[in-house]
Design an enzyme around this catalytic site. Structure first.
Site, PDB file in Angstrom:
ATOM      1  N   LYS A 146      17.804   4.754 115.525  1.00  0.00           N
ATOM      2  CA  LYS A 146      18.690   3.724 115.000  1.00  0.00           C
ATOM      3  C   LYS A 146      20.156   4.145 115.041  1.00  0.00           C
ATOM      4  O   LYS A 146      21.044   3.321 115.259  1.00  0.00           O
ATOM      5  CB  LYS A 146      18.277   3.358 113.570  1.00  0.00           C
ATOM      6  CG  LYS A 146      16.940   2.623 113.504  1.00  0.00           C
ATOM      7  CD  LYS A 146      16.663   2.082 112.114  1.00  0.00           C
ATOM      8  CE  LYS A 146      15.397   1.247 112.112  1.00  0.00           C
ATOM      9  NZ  LYS A 146      15.121   0.652 110.782  1.00  0.00           N
ATOM     10  N   LYS A 156       8.341  -3.706 121.014  1.00  0.00           N
ATOM     11  CA  LYS A 156       7.739  -4.231 119.803  1.00  0.00           C
ATOM     12  C   LYS A 156       8.416  -5.550 119.401  1.00  0.00           C
ATOM     13  O   LYS A 156       9.618  -5.703 119.547  1.00  0.00           O
ATOM     14  CB  LYS A 156       7.885  -3.210 118.667  1.00  0.00           C
ATOM     15  CG  LYS A 156       7.192  -3.590 117.378  1.00  0.00           C
ATOM     16  CD  LYS A 156       7.360  -2.492 116.346  1.00  0.00           C
ATOM     17  CE  LYS A 156       6.737  -2.903 115.019  1.00  0.00           C
ATOM     18  NZ  LYS A 156       6.920  -1.869 113.970  1.00  0.00           N
ATOM     19  N   LYS A 159      12.557  -8.490 114.488  1.00  0.00           N
ATOM     20  CA  LYS A 159      13.451  -9.467 113.874  1.00  0.00           C
ATOM     21  C   LYS A 159      14.828  -9.448 114.537  1.00  0.00           C
ATOM     22  O   LYS A 159      15.549 -10.441 114.539  1.00  0.00           O
ATOM     23  CB  LYS A 159      13.641  -9.151 112.385  1.00  0.00           C
ATOM     24  CG  LYS A 159      12.391  -9.070 111.561  1.00  0.00           C
ATOM     25  CD  LYS A 159      12.766  -8.622 110.148  1.00  0.00           C
ATOM     26  CE  LYS A 159      11.574  -8.266 109.314  1.00  0.00           C
ATOM     27  NZ  LYS A 159      11.977  -7.769 107.972  1.00  0.00           N
TER      28      LYS A 159
END
Length: 332
Positions: free
Chosen positions: A111, A194, A197
């Site tokens: 991240k 994956k 959102k």
């Protein structure tokens, strides 16, 4: 009875991957465990949040829990930030967690990317807050996806280190539960990514709030390949987009991929998608309808979260006070 703790972040809308990988399993677990389900809003602060959007997202995630089948009377359902013990225990556990353990966390590296020096401390310390979430309630089992398994292993390490330091067996070592055929639902636009959102394309995912027409449109537009469905799982796994749609169908139907292929082997994707649309709408439309009903009465969602928060706080306060006694903090 063993105790479950799990939660989801209120960042953007929940999607099919959240439902199949977690929510649906939680509904089953509530029949066999004492369950605490949390909207982990403190974790959401690791990225910039619009306050009004965050408040709405917290309610939406709570509504999704209930619409999917979580009983807020039978279980404890609340948002994390209303129980201050999460943050307090996180600090205590941070003081018992070597930096080397946190440096091994792959999710932070992914991240933060090349901007690691600009990442906030919350993102780096995220795993200790997750450990505090679990250990504050002395949870024995945690349903997790593969992407959170490393963090749960760290929670076990922290619990074990605390117990050894103070020569106690106070914290149980929580066991991971990775359940179901569809623990990792992939993007409808890229079978190697994956479902997320944060993906820019709305067509990459089916949101929990999508109506029947939107669900149908997204499935029809889902990326596939020109070949008909294969006969074996081995052949299927070499075709990620096909594998993803078969996995989704199997998860919704309660079937293995082998059973799905036994039914559809040789079929063209246009025909298979029609069946997948019908099944998806049948399973998801009632949840979407119930979510909309719940979100129309925000005061009721707030009441349920407040009630759950009070129940959670009662457990958290006792356990946190015991921790303070163990480590020597004075409580006049």
């Amino acid at each position: 009875m063993n105790r479950i703790f799990s939660g989801m972040q209120p960042t953007r809308q929940l999607h099919l991957g959240n439902y199949l990988g977690a929510l649906r399993n939680w509904v089953e677990l509530q029949n066999s465990y004492e369950c605490i389900f949390c909207v982990v809003d403190l974790h959401a602060l690791t990225i910039d949040q619009d306050p009004d959007v965050l408040r709405n997202n917290i309610r939406e995630v709570a509504a999704a829990y209930i619409a999917a089948g979580i009983d807020p009377d039978k279980n404890i359902l609340f948002n994390q930030s209303v129980v201050s013990g999460h943050a307090e225990l996180s600090w205590i556990l941070s003081c018992h967690t070597p930096l080397g353990w946190l440096n091994r966390m792959t999710q932070f590296k992914e991240k933060a990317g090349k901007q690691k020096d600009m990442a906030n401390l919350g993102l780096y310390a995220y795993p200790t807050l997750m450990a505090a979430d679990i250990l504050l309630y002395k949870a024995t089992h945690v349903p997790v996806g593969e992407d959170q398994k490393q963090h749960l292993e760290l929670a076990r390490d922290i619990a074990g280190a605390f117990n050894r330091r103070y020569e106690t067996e106070f914290f149980p070592l929580p066991e991971p539960q990775i359940l179901g055929e569809a623990t990792r639902v992939m993007s409808l636009r890229d079978g190697k990514k994956k479902m997320s959102k944060s993906d820019e394309s709305e067509y990459s995912r089916i949101n929990m709030t999508d109506d029947a027409d939107t669900i149908a449109q997204k499935i029809r537009k889902a990326k596939t390949d020109p070949e008909p469905l294969p006969e074996t799982v081995t052949e299927l796994e070499a075709r990620p987009e096909a594998d993803n749609l078969v996995t989704i169908y199997g998860a919704l139907a309660g079937q293995s991929r082998e059973q799905v292929l036994a039914q559809f082997a040789g079929a063209q994707f246009s025909d298979f998608k029609k069946s997948l649309v019908d099944l998806s709408v049948d399973k998801l439309a009632p949840i979407t309808t119930r979510m909309k009903e719940l979100l129309a009465d925000k005061a009721e969602i707030d009441r349920l979260l407040k009630k759950g928060g009070e129940r959670a706080a009662a457990i958290a306060e006792k356990n946190l006070n015991d921790v303070k006694d163990i480590i020597g903090l004075l409580r006049p």
